[in-house]
Design a protein around this motif. Sequence first.
Motif, short mmCIF file in Angstrom:
data_model
loop_
_atom_site.label_atom_id
_atom_site.label_comp_id
_atom_site.label_asym_id
_atom_site.label_seq_id
_atom_site.Cartn_x
_atom_site.Cartn_y
_atom_site.Cartn_z
N ALA A 35 30.18 -31.18 -10.60
CA ALA A 35 30.69 -31.97 -9.48
C ALA A 35 32.21 -31.99 -9.44
O ALA A 35 32.81 -31.83 -8.38
CB ALA A 35 30.13 -33.39 -9.54
N GLU A 58 30.92 -30.76 -3.44
CA GLU A 58 30.32 -31.60 -4.47
C GLU A 58 28.94 -32.09 -4.03
O GLU A 58 27.96 -31.98 -4.76
CB GLU A 58 31.22 -32.79 -4.79
CG GLU A 58 30.66 -33.69 -5.87
CD GLU A 58 31.57 -34.87 -6.18
OE1 GLU A 58 31.12 -35.73 -6.96
OE2 GLU A 58 32.70 -34.94 -5.67
N LYS A 62 25.16 -30.96 -5.58
CA LYS A 62 24.23 -31.99 -6.09
C LYS A 62 22.90 -31.93 -5.35
O LYS A 62 21.84 -32.04 -5.95
CB LYS A 62 24.84 -33.38 -5.93
CG LYS A 62 25.86 -33.74 -6.96
CD LYS A 62 26.35 -35.16 -6.71
CE LYS A 62 27.44 -35.55 -7.67
NZ LYS A 62 27.97 -36.89 -7.37
#
Length: 155
Positions: A35, A58, A62
């Motif tokens: 991240a 990011e 995820k």
Amino acid sequence: MVLAAQKTAQHTTVGGVEVAAAMVRWAYRSPAPQAVEASQLSDQIMATTASPSFKDLEGSTKANPNSSGGVVADGVPFYLSTISGVWYVESASADKVTASIGSAFVVDGALSPNLRSVSTFTLVWSDNGWRIESGEFKRTTQEVFAIGTPFSGGC
């Protein structure tokens, strides 16, 4: 890798292709980018004109930890390589390049002879070099590998 490509890429169509290829190699891999790495890269590589959701590297890493789209099973290490890859310029002007990058999967350390991927990126020139404005899956792998120019080297 992406920032190094951005730093050295010239203000030419080929320079835009080089940055697009680096982004493909960075984004499509497992394990997925961390991240903090994705957040830092987003600030430096994404164009100010990119949509907010596209800029969120990011969030996308995820939400999509297996960026292979199911080509490679979850948890199996892979990345994309341009060693046997190709590139095709969809359009280009002085400050904007849209390029399709064809690459091959490297699964568990072995370059696959038949697993391929194609991504199309639009990049814009800025004071900080080429920046990515958008991405899509525009063409099939068969199309790009049929019309593309082979990379002269690859990673």
